[in-house]
Design an enzyme around this catalytic site. Structure first.
Site, PDB file in Angstrom:
ATOM      1  N   ASP A  67      33.527  35.092  49.410  1.00 20.66           N
ATOM      2  CA  ASP A  67      32.588  34.027  49.207  1.00 20.66           C
ATOM      3  C   ASP A  67      32.967  32.546  49.089  1.00 20.66           C
ATOM      4  O   ASP A  67      34.267  32.132  49.248  1.00 20.66           O
ATOM      5  CB  ASP A  67      32.025  34.324  47.931  1.00 20.66           C
ATOM      6  CG  ASP A  67      32.930  34.860  46.754  1.00 20.66           C
ATOM      7  OD1 ASP A  67      34.009  34.333  46.876  1.00 20.66           O
ATOM      8  OD2 ASP A  67      32.506  35.504  46.023  1.00 20.66           O
ATOM      9  N   ASN A 136      30.119  39.839  34.648  1.00 23.53           N
ATOM     10  CA  ASN A 136      28.587  40.464  34.567  1.00 23.53           C
ATOM     11  C   ASN A 136      28.692  41.586  35.557  1.00 23.53           C
ATOM     12  O   ASN A 136      27.532  42.109  35.685  1.00 23.53           O
ATOM     13  CB  ASN A 136      27.617  39.468  35.023  1.00 23.53           C
ATOM     14  CG  ASN A 136      27.802  38.791  36.262  1.00 23.53           C
ATOM     15  OD1 ASN A 136      28.690  39.341  37.012  1.00 23.53           O
ATOM     16  ND2 ASN A 136      26.981  37.727  36.762  1.00 23.53           N
ATOM     17  N   HIS A 138      29.644  41.431  38.643  1.00 20.12           N
ATOM     18  CA  HIS A 138      29.530  40.962  40.142  1.00 20.12           C
ATOM     19  C   HIS A 138      30.885  41.408  41.077  1.00 20.12           C
ATOM     20  O   HIS A 138      31.869  41.322  40.546  1.00 20.12           O
ATOM     21  CB  HIS A 138      29.018  39.590  40.424  1.00 20.12           C
ATOM     22  CG  HIS A 138      30.328  38.759  40.007  1.00 20.12           C
ATOM     23  ND1 HIS A 138      29.736  37.413  39.766  1.00 20.12           N
ATOM     24  CD2 HIS A 138      31.573  38.625  40.060  1.00 20.12           C
ATOM     25  CE1 HIS A 138      30.900  36.620  39.647  1.00 20.12           C
ATOM     26  NE2 HIS A 138      31.887  37.077  39.776  1.00 20.12           N
ATOM     27  N   GLU A 143      25.407  39.270  42.572  1.00 22.52           N
ATOM     28  CA  GLU A 143      25.107  39.204  41.091  1.00 22.52           C
ATOM     29  C   GLU A 143      24.272  40.400  40.841  1.00 22.52           C
ATOM     30  O   GLU A 143      23.472  41.001  41.682  1.00 22.52           O
ATOM     31  CB  GLU A 143      24.318  37.763  40.696  1.00 22.52           C
ATOM     32  CG  GLU A 143      25.032  36.759  41.293  1.00 22.52           C
ATOM     33  CD  GLU A 143      26.219  36.186  39.935  1.00 22.52           C
ATOM     34  OE1 GLU A 143      26.905  37.169  39.481  1.00 22.52           O
ATOM     35  OE2 GLU A 143      26.478  35.217  39.692  1.00 22.52           O
TER      36      GLU A 143
END
Ligand code: PGA
Length: 244
Positions: A67, A136, A138, A143
């Site tokens: 990313d 979280n 991801h 996400e």
């Protein structure tokens, strides 16, 4: 899914580096998916050490990072391109033309995402995707959501993801871009091997959910449970809530 637990975070990171060095020895032309973040720093340090000792040859390898932030130029100190240059690219014999990070500064992020996917496809897909896990759940910047993108796409970052990257943007969460270009879950799950490296007690609860919980897009890392060759490398702290 194979789970390996090491006593220390350093031991876990080094084990992944050794695994990658062995894979490069077997197949020097590997196409690697690579993560950024705090967790893989020790893995990259060990890869550089192995390279200096002649035990990790990247001369024929190709890399694709997971990313990059939208609006962040490759030479911005907070960019993932710069992270990779600092921690790996500058210190090993990767051909610079074979290192790929989405260009966060591209005029059209959507076109850049499509271009990135085409590059991955032209390279024949990923042989090994090394990934971390966000607090979280991801992977890359995929996400938690009701649906997850299959291909590289422009994604909106959750506040927790922006907070955890504030350090690279002068300590200010507000300065962390709200969007990123992220390799999609389909591409990551299509890799021949996926290696998840997670260390530290702050990851224990999400590691439990990802490995012991149901497979759900609300915990993107849980999708690795369905991958035929997923290797999870943890330290004891990150593994402490696992039930099996
Ligand atoms: P971290 O990031 O290594 O900095 O915890 C992991 C991730 O967000 O994938």
């Amino acid at each position: 899914m194979q789970i390996v637990i090491h006593p220390t975070a350093r031991g876990a990171a080094e084990a992944v580096a050794w695994f990658l060095a062995d894979c490069l020895y077997e197949d020097p032309g590997l196409v690697l998916g690579l993560p950024t973040g705090r967790t893989p720093v020790a893995m990259y340090r060990e890869l550089v050490r192995l390279h200096r000792r002649g035990r990790a040859d990247f001369s024929r390898a190709t890399t694709f990072n997971l990313d990059e932030f939208v609006g962040v130029a490759p030479d911005h100190p907070g960019s993932y391109r710069q992270f990779m240059t600092r921690h790996l690219f500058a210190d090993v014999n990767l051909d610079p033309t074979q290192t790929h990070v989405p260009n966060g500064d591209a005029p059209s992020p959507r076109a850049e995402a499509a271009r990135y996917d085409a590059e991955i496809a032209a390279a024949g897909g990923l042989d090994i995707a090394v990934v971390g896990i966000g607090a979280n759940g991801h992977i890359g910047f995929n996400e938690p959501a009701r649906t997850l993108p299959s291909h590289t796409s422009v994604v909106r970052l959750k506040p927790s993801s922006r907070r955890s990257n504030a350090k690279s943007f002068g300590g200010s969460t507000r300065r962390v871009p709200a969007r990123a270009i992220s390799m999609g879950m389909g591409t990551i799950l299509s890799a021949r091997h996926v290696i998840l490296l997670a260390t530290g007690s702050e990851k224990a609860e999400i590691v439990r959910k990802a490995l012991n919980g149901p497979i759900t897009t609300m915990v993107p890392a849980s999708l690795l449970q369905g991958h035929p060759k997923a290797l999870v490398v943890l330290d004891r702290a990150a593994a402490r809530r696992l039930t099996s």
